[in-house]
Write a protein that holds these residues in place. Structure first.
Motif, PDB file in Angstrom:
ATOM      1  N   ALA A   2       0.848  -1.192   0.000  1.00 20.62           N
ATOM      2  CA  ALA A   2       0.000   0.000   0.000  1.00 20.62           C
ATOM      3  C   ALA A   2       0.888   1.247   0.000  1.00 20.62           C
ATOM      4  O   ALA A   2       1.942   1.273  -0.605  1.00 20.62           O
ATOM      5  CB  ALA A   2      -0.923  -0.036   1.210  1.00 20.62           C
ATOM      6  N   PHE A   3       0.454   2.266   0.720  1.00 19.47           N
ATOM      7  CA  PHE A   3       1.189   3.524   0.737  1.00 19.47           C
ATOM      8  C   PHE A   3       2.621   3.316   1.231  1.00 19.47           C
ATOM      9  O   PHE A   3       2.847   2.645   2.236  1.00 19.47           O
ATOM     10  CB  PHE A   3       0.480   4.529   1.635  1.00 19.47           C
ATOM     11  CG  PHE A   3      -0.891   4.889   1.172  1.00 19.47           C
ATOM     12  CD1 PHE A   3      -1.072   5.929   0.279  1.00 19.47           C
ATOM     13  CD2 PHE A   3      -2.005   4.179   1.600  1.00 19.47           C
ATOM     14  CE1 PHE A   3      -2.350   6.260  -0.166  1.00 19.47           C
ATOM     15  CE2 PHE A   3      -3.277   4.502   1.167  1.00 19.47           C
ATOM     16  CZ  PHE A   3      -3.451   5.547   0.279  1.00 19.47           C
ATOM     17  N   ALA A   4       3.556   3.884   0.513  1.00 18.62           N
ATOM     18  CA  ALA A   4       4.951   3.789   0.927  1.00 18.62           C
ATOM     19  C   ALA A   4       5.171   4.576   2.212  1.00 18.62           C
ATOM     20  O   ALA A   4       4.631   5.671   2.388  1.00 18.62           O
ATOM     21  CB  ALA A   4       5.857   4.326  -0.175  1.00 18.62           C
ATOM     22  N   THR A   5       5.968   4.029   3.104  1.00 18.65           N
ATOM     23  CA  THR A   5       6.311   4.723   4.329  1.00 18.65           C
ATOM     24  C   THR A   5       7.484   5.659   4.064  1.00 18.65           C
ATOM     25  O   THR A   5       8.175   5.550   3.042  1.00 18.65           O
ATOM     26  CB  THR A   5       6.696   3.722   5.421  1.00 18.65           C
ATOM     27  OG1 THR A   5       7.903   3.034   5.014  1.00 18.65           O
ATOM     28  CG2 THR A   5       5.585   2.700   5.650  1.00 18.65           C
ATOM     29  N   GLU A   6       7.733   6.547   4.997  1.00 19.32           N
ATOM     30  CA  GLU A   6       8.874   7.458   4.842  1.00 19.32           C
ATOM     31  C   GLU A   6      10.177   6.674   4.774  1.00 19.32           C
ATOM     32  O   GLU A   6      11.086   7.031   4.019  1.00 19.32           O
ATOM     33  CB  GLU A   6       8.914   8.455   6.000  1.00 19.32           C
ATOM     34  CG  GLU A   6      10.032   9.471   5.862  1.00 19.32           C
ATOM     35  CD  GLU A   6       9.962  10.579   6.901  1.00 19.32           C
ATOM     36  OE1 GLU A   6      11.038  11.085   7.285  1.00 19.32           O
ATOM     37  OE2 GLU A   6       8.842  10.923   7.315  1.00 19.32           O
ATOM     38  N   GLU A   7      10.271   5.608   5.532  1.00 20.62           N
ATOM     39  CA  GLU A   7      11.476   4.779   5.508  1.00 20.62           C
ATOM     40  C   GLU A   7      11.666   4.125   4.142  1.00 20.62           C
ATOM     41  O   GLU A   7      12.789   4.071   3.621  1.00 20.62           O
ATOM     42  CB  GLU A   7      11.390   3.699   6.588  1.00 20.62           C
ATOM     43  CG  GLU A   7      12.625   2.805   6.647  1.00 20.62           C
ATOM     44  CD  GLU A   7      12.520   1.747   7.726  1.00 20.62           C
ATOM     45  OE1 GLU A   7      13.501   0.992   7.922  1.00 20.62           O
ATOM     46  OE2 GLU A   7      11.455   1.655   8.376  1.00 20.62           O
ATOM     47  N   GLN A   8      10.575   3.646   3.547  1.00 24.08           N
ATOM     48  CA  GLN A   8      10.674   3.027   2.227  1.00 24.08           C
ATOM     49  C   GLN A   8      11.061   4.046   1.165  1.00 24.08           C
ATOM     50  O   GLN A   8      11.804   3.731   0.231  1.00 24.08           O
ATOM     51  CB  GLN A   8       9.347   2.352   1.871  1.00 24.08           C
ATOM     52  CG  GLN A   8       9.075   1.102   2.689  1.00 24.08           C
ATOM     53  CD  GLN A   8       7.655   0.602   2.549  1.00 24.08           C
ATOM     54  OE1 GLN A   8       6.724   1.392   2.333  1.00 24.08           O
ATOM     55  NE2 GLN A   8       7.462  -0.692   2.666  1.00 24.08           N
ATOM     56  N   ILE A   9      10.574   5.253   1.306  1.00 26.52           N
ATOM     57  CA  ILE A   9      10.968   6.312   0.373  1.00 26.52           C
ATOM     58  C   ILE A   9      12.445   6.625   0.535  1.00 26.52           C
ATOM     59  O   ILE A   9      13.188   6.710  -0.448  1.00 26.52           O
ATOM     60  CB  ILE A   9      10.120   7.578   0.613  1.00 26.52           C
ATOM     61  CG1 ILE A   9       8.648   7.311   0.300  1.00 26.52           C
ATOM     62  CG2 ILE A   9      10.641   8.744  -0.236  1.00 26.52           C
ATOM     63  CD1 ILE A   9       7.721   8.448   0.685  1.00 26.52           C
ATOM     64  N   VAL A 185      12.833  14.153   1.531  1.00 29.55           N
ATOM     65  CA  VAL A 185      13.169  12.915   2.239  1.00 29.55           C
ATOM     66  C   VAL A 185      14.425  12.291   1.638  1.00 29.55           C
ATOM     67  O   VAL A 185      15.333  11.856   2.355  1.00 29.55           O
ATOM     68  CB  VAL A 185      11.993  11.918   2.176  1.00 29.55           C
ATOM     69  CG1 VAL A 185      12.412  10.551   2.733  1.00 29.55           C
ATOM     70  CG2 VAL A 185      10.804  12.456   2.954  1.00 29.55           C
ATOM     71  N   LEU A 186      14.491  12.248   0.314  1.00 32.42           N
ATOM     72  CA  LEU A 186      15.655  11.676  -0.356  1.00 32.42           C
ATOM     73  C   LEU A 186      16.893  12.538  -0.140  1.00 32.42           C
ATOM     74  O   LEU A 186      18.005  12.017   0.022  1.00 32.42           O
ATOM     75  CB  LEU A 186      15.365  11.519  -1.851  1.00 32.42           C
ATOM     76  CG  LEU A 186      14.288  10.491  -2.196  1.00 32.42           C
ATOM     77  CD1 LEU A 186      13.939  10.564  -3.676  1.00 32.42           C
ATOM     78  CD2 LEU A 186      14.745   9.088  -1.836  1.00 32.42           C
ATOM     79  N   VAL A 190      20.718  11.596   1.401  1.00 29.24           N
ATOM     80  CA  VAL A 190      22.009  11.931   0.798  1.00 29.24           C
ATOM     81  C   VAL A 190      22.881  12.681   1.790  1.00 29.24           C
ATOM     82  O   VAL A 190      24.072  12.404   1.938  1.00 29.24           O
ATOM     83  CB  VAL A 190      21.798  12.771  -0.479  1.00 29.24           C
ATOM     84  CG1 VAL A 190      23.138  13.263  -1.013  1.00 29.24           C
ATOM     85  CG2 VAL A 190      21.062  11.961  -1.534  1.00 29.24           C
ATOM     86  N   GLU A 191      22.270  13.625   2.483  1.00 33.11           N
ATOM     87  CA  GLU A 191      23.015  14.415   3.473  1.00 33.11           C
ATOM     88  C   GLU A 191      23.537  13.516   4.588  1.00 33.11           C
ATOM     89  O   GLU A 191      24.684  13.643   5.027  1.00 33.11           O
ATOM     90  CB  GLU A 191      22.110  15.500   4.046  1.00 33.11           C
ATOM     91  CG  GLU A 191      22.809  16.409   5.060  1.00 33.11           C
ATOM     92  CD  GLU A 191      21.872  17.473   5.595  1.00 33.11           C
ATOM     93  OE1 GLU A 191      22.293  18.199   6.523  1.00 33.11           O
ATOM     94  OE2 GLU A 191      20.740  17.576   5.097  1.00 33.11           O
ATOM     95  N   HIS A 192      22.701  12.576   5.036  1.00 30.80           N
ATOM     96  CA  HIS A 192      23.100  11.667   6.111  1.00 30.80           C
ATOM     97  C   HIS A 192      24.253  10.777   5.658  1.00 30.80           C
ATOM     98  O   HIS A 192      25.219  10.562   6.396  1.00 30.80           O
ATOM     99  CB  HIS A 192      21.908  10.806   6.524  1.00 30.80           C
ATOM    100  CG  HIS A 192      22.215   9.834   7.618  1.00 30.80           C
ATOM    101  ND1 HIS A 192      22.367  10.205   8.925  1.00 30.80           N
ATOM    102  CD2 HIS A 192      22.420   8.480   7.572  1.00 30.80           C
ATOM    103  CE1 HIS A 192      22.645   9.134   9.662  1.00 30.80           C
ATOM    104  NE2 HIS A 192      22.682   8.071   8.850  1.00 30.80           N
ATOM    105  N   THR A 193      24.152  10.260   4.418  1.00 32.24           N
ATOM    106  CA  THR A 193      25.212   9.404   3.888  1.00 32.24           C
ATOM    107  C   THR A 193      26.517  10.160   3.749  1.00 32.24           C
ATOM    108  O   THR A 193      27.591   9.652   4.100  1.00 32.24           O
ATOM    109  CB  THR A 193      24.787   8.837   2.513  1.00 32.24           C
ATOM    110  OG1 THR A 193      23.578   8.100   2.656  1.00 32.24           O
ATOM    111  CG2 THR A 193      25.872   7.929   1.956  1.00 32.24           C
ATOM    112  N   THR A 194      26.425  11.395   3.251  1.00 31.26           N
ATOM    113  CA  THR A 194      27.627  12.217   3.096  1.00 31.26           C
ATOM    114  C   THR A 194      28.273  12.499   4.439  1.00 31.26           C
ATOM    115  O   THR A 194      29.497  12.446   4.595  1.00 31.26           O
ATOM    116  CB  THR A 194      27.262  13.547   2.393  1.00 31.26           C
ATOM    117  OG1 THR A 194      26.661  13.275   1.134  1.00 31.26           O
ATOM    118  CG2 THR A 194      28.517  14.402   2.188  1.00 31.26           C
ATOM    119  N   ARG A 195      27.459  12.787   5.443  1.00 34.21           N
ATOM    120  CA  ARG A 195      27.971  13.042   6.778  1.00 34.21           C
ATOM    121  C   ARG A 195      28.660  11.823   7.357  1.00 34.21           C
ATOM    122  O   ARG A 195      29.716  11.916   7.987  1.00 34.21           O
ATOM    123  CB  ARG A 195      26.839  13.516   7.687  1.00 34.21           C
ATOM    124  CG  ARG A 195      27.314  13.948   9.072  1.00 34.21           C
ATOM    125  CD  ARG A 195      26.216  14.709   9.817  1.00 34.21           C
ATOM    126  NE  ARG A 195      24.998  13.911   9.934  1.00 34.21           N
ATOM    127  CZ  ARG A 195      23.855  14.218   9.343  1.00 34.21           C
ATOM    128  NH1 ARG A 195      23.750  15.289   8.594  1.00 34.21           N
ATOM    129  NH2 ARG A 195      22.781  13.452   9.503  1.00 34.21           N
TER     130      ARG A 195
END
Length: 201
Positions: A2-9, A185-186, A190-195
């Motif tokens: 069903a609806f994608a969650t924020e985590e899935q996004i 959200v995306l 990216v910011e988290h991965t870069t950090r």
């Protein structure tokens, strides 16, 4: 699903952008791909149509379309704008997230008309080097006719994606600002991965 969650996004690596003509699939896919630093693919330009300079408005053979699609979805990361019925199940099987752009009819119709007029006047190329003309705009297979026919089909398919647990997680955007929220959200991912990369050095 069903609806994608924020985590899935946030965790999506293979994203499919769908919608009627004029919804902005290509622009959205290009933007998200650039944001994530991954490959962006336009189905019409990169897979569906033969080079317009050699064979104007000629569809590739089905086997070529399927082969080209398989090559794309085999990658670990991509954002794909649009598909055809002939490869729908193939793409769904490799998709982490579907984004359906289901904007109001007056929005998409205005965009289709504006784009068609602009392309006709400027000879701007589209769909792998093809050129729209006034004559083509009023033919039975024109983009305007396709827009009209695609509306109910796309809405029914979007509803199916939201209800069928066998299909990929789906987000239906009825306003451009909802797409912007997905982008945010995306971008946070990216910011988290870069950090994390900087911290690990």
């Amino acid at each position: 699903m069903a609806f994608a969650t924020e985590e899935q996004i946030r965790d999506a690596r293979r994203i499919l952008v769908l919608g009627v003509p004029g919804a902005g699939k290509t622009t959205a896919a290009q933007r998200l791909a650039q944001l994530l630093g991954i490959r962006g693919v336009d189905f019409d330009t990169d897979i569906r149509w033969v080079d317009g300079e050699s064979q104007p408005w000629t569809l590739r053979p089905l086997e070529d379309v399927q082969a080209g699609t398989r090559a794309i979805v085999a990658d670990e990361q991509w954002v794909l704008a649009g598909i055809s019925a002939s490869v729908r199940e193939l793409v769904y099987a490799h998709t982490d997230l579907i984004i359906y752009l289901d904007y109001a009819d007056h929005v998409t119709l205005y965009r289709v008309l504006s784009r068609t007029i602009r392309r006709t006047l400027t000879k701007e190329k589209c769909c792998n080097g093809n050129v729209e003309t006034v004559r083509k705009a009023f033919q039975p297979e024109s983009i305007l006719v396709w827009w009209w026919k695609a509306r109910p089909k796309n809405r029914a398919r979007a509803a199916q994606c939201l209800l069928d647990p066998a299909l990929p997680p789906t987000v239906v955007c009825t306003r451009p600002r909802e797409l912007e929220q997905i982008a945010q959200v995306l971008a946070a991912r990216v910011e988290h991965t870069t950090r994390d990369i900087k911290t690990s050095r």
